[in-house]
Design a protein around this motif. Structure first.
Motif, short mmCIF file in Angstrom:
data_model
loop_
_atom_site.label_atom_id
_atom_site.label_comp_id
_atom_site.label_asym_id
_atom_site.label_seq_id
_atom_site.Cartn_x
_atom_site.Cartn_y
_atom_site.Cartn_z
N ALA A 192 95.56 11.89 21.42
CA ALA A 192 96.89 11.40 21.06
C ALA A 192 96.84 10.13 20.22
N LEU A 193 95.67 9.48 20.16
CA LEU A 193 95.52 8.23 19.40
C LEU A 193 94.84 8.44 18.06
N GLU A 194 94.64 9.67 17.66
CA GLU A 194 93.92 9.91 16.41
C GLU A 194 94.75 9.53 15.19
N LYS A 195 96.05 9.36 15.38
CA LYS A 195 96.92 8.88 14.31
C LYS A 195 97.73 7.70 14.84
N GLY A 196 98.13 6.83 13.94
CA GLY A 196 98.94 5.69 14.32
C GLY A 196 98.24 4.36 14.05
N GLU A 197 99.05 3.33 13.84
CA GLU A 197 98.53 1.99 13.62
C GLU A 197 99.30 1.02 14.50
N TRP A 198 98.58 0.00 14.99
CA TRP A 198 99.19 -0.99 15.87
C TRP A 198 98.70 -2.38 15.50
N ASP A 199 99.54 -3.36 15.77
CA ASP A 199 99.12 -4.75 15.55
C ASP A 199 98.13 -5.20 16.62
N ALA A 200 98.29 -4.64 17.81
CA ALA A 200 97.42 -5.09 18.91
C ALA A 200 97.32 -4.01 19.98
N VAL A 201 96.22 -4.09 20.72
CA VAL A 201 95.95 -3.19 21.85
C VAL A 201 95.71 -4.04 23.09
N VAL A 202 96.23 -3.60 24.23
CA VAL A 202 95.87 -4.19 25.53
C VAL A 202 95.33 -3.07 26.40
N ASP A 203 94.13 -3.30 26.95
CA ASP A 203 93.42 -2.28 27.72
C ASP A 203 93.09 -2.84 29.10
N THR A 204 93.47 -2.10 30.16
CA THR A 204 93.24 -2.56 31.53
C THR A 204 92.14 -1.79 32.25
N TRP A 205 91.37 -0.96 31.55
CA TRP A 205 90.40 -0.06 32.17
C TRP A 205 89.41 -0.80 33.06
N SER A 206 89.07 -0.18 34.21
CA SER A 206 88.21 -0.85 35.19
C SER A 206 86.96 -0.06 35.58
N ALA A 207 86.68 1.04 34.91
CA ALA A 207 85.53 1.84 35.32
C ALA A 207 84.52 1.92 34.17
N ALA A 208 84.02 3.12 33.86
CA ALA A 208 82.93 3.30 32.92
C ALA A 208 83.18 2.58 31.59
N PRO A 209 82.30 1.66 31.19
CA PRO A 209 82.50 0.95 29.92
C PRO A 209 82.52 1.87 28.69
N ARG A 210 81.85 3.01 28.76
CA ARG A 210 81.82 3.89 27.59
C ARG A 210 83.22 4.35 27.21
#
Length: 329
Positions: free
Chosen positions: A56-74
């Motif tokens: 779902a993220l293969e298209k689109g542009e953003w000024d900023a991203v915030v990511d809260t992921w807590s598991a596998a770094p990959r």
């Protein structure tokens, strides 16, 4: 600001989305669809552990991203690489757990961090969070911000620490309170974390920032008093020494949430230097407000807080309260 939040439906992520929407930002969230996103956000669905989870993220542009992921770094690495040319800035909600233990009281962002691999499938929490930082840095370089949060409390909490205290105190009567009452604690209300994070993201800050209340912001006693006042129960704290808690074979932190006895572990978790974040605008609301708002939220959802499936439940097991109170008597 066009903001993409990876997550955005629970606790910290939700606080970030709600704050951004209140600012009038254009907010998109990517999540699995198991919980509703805040009204007003553009919703994309994807399971980041699935092979096509970022489709779902293969298209689109953003000024900023915030990511809260807590598991596998990959998983963070895959997202950061995908978005590197279509997002201006990437903020990763990390943790003070990335520091090697024991960190000294008053240590700042220069304290050594644990070894980690940004491409790992996940090992343990500290290495996963540090790996997430390295993953973002590899793709965004100086356009990356690492919010090294400490203990997080407030409405929507899905770990159960403050909800456990509020629910126990709401039942009234004498209850065990681990002392000393003037023992300082450090935490951050998720809403204050969200506000600082969005301000820092908009300003384009980069690098690591410890994000927790300044030393002296609150004590164990003030937290307990705030819970009593918020619930209106009239419950009576029975103050116990660390030695009495140990004699009752009750574990700090997990069975008595938030509390750690004075010593090395307390210094590491409740003694962080946050002067860098304060200089960059960190403001923390009073503990009474955090307790009152969390109680109001708990009551609104029937008193049972959501529980993250990857975290064990906290609080006293059967019989432990009786042992504690008997030991005090």
């Amino acid at each position: 600001m066009r903001l993409l939040v990876l997550g955005g439906t629970e606790f910290v992520g939700r606080a970030v989305v709600e704050d951004a929407l209140e600012r009038g930002w254009d907010v998109t969230v990517l999540h699995r669809g198991t919980r509703p996103a805040p009204e007003g956000a553009t919703v994309l669905h994807g399971d980041r552990l699935a092979p096509d989870g970022l489709a779902a993220l293969e298209k689109g542009e953003w000024d900023a991203v915030v990511d809260t992921w807590s598991a596998a770094p990959r998983v963070v690495l895959e997202a950061a690489r995908l978005l590197a040319d279509r997002a201006g800035h990437y903020t990763y909600i990390s943790s003070c757990s990335v520091y090697t233990y024991p960190s000294a009281a008053g240590s700042d962002e220069s304290w050594p961090t644990v070894d980690a691999d940004p491409g790992a499938d996940g090992t343990e929490y500290a290495a996963d969070k540090r790996g997430g930082e390295l993953a973002v840095e590899a793709a965004f370089v100086d356009r990356s911000l690492f919010v090294r949060a400490g203990l997080i409390l407030g409405p929507y909490e899905n770990i159960g620490r403050l909800p456990w205290w509020l629910n126990r105190i709401a039942r009234g009567g004498p209850f065990p309170a681990p002392g000393p009452a003037d023992l300082p604690i450090q935490y951050v209300d998720a809403r204050d974390l969200a506000a600082w994070t969005l301000d820092a993201t908009e300003a384009g800050l980069s690098g690591p920032f410890n994000l927790v209340s300044p030393p002296g912001h609150a004590t164990v006693g003030e937290l307990i008093d705030a819970c009593v006042a918020a619930t209106g129960s009239g419950a009576e704290p029975v103050w116990l020494t660390p030695e009495q808690v140990a004699a009752a074979e009750v574990e700090p932190w997990s069975q008595l949430p938030v509390w750690l006895p004075p010593g090395e572990l307390h210094d590491s978790l409740h003694g962080n230097d946050v002067s860098k974040a304060v200089a960059a605008g960190l403001r923390c609301r009073p503990v009474a407000e955090t307790a009152a708002d969390t109680w109001e939220w708990l009551v609104s959802i029937g008193g049972t807080a959501p529980q993250r499936p990857d975290r064990p439940a906290v609080g006293l097991p059967a019989g432990a309260e009786e042992r504690l109170l008997a030991g005090r008597a």
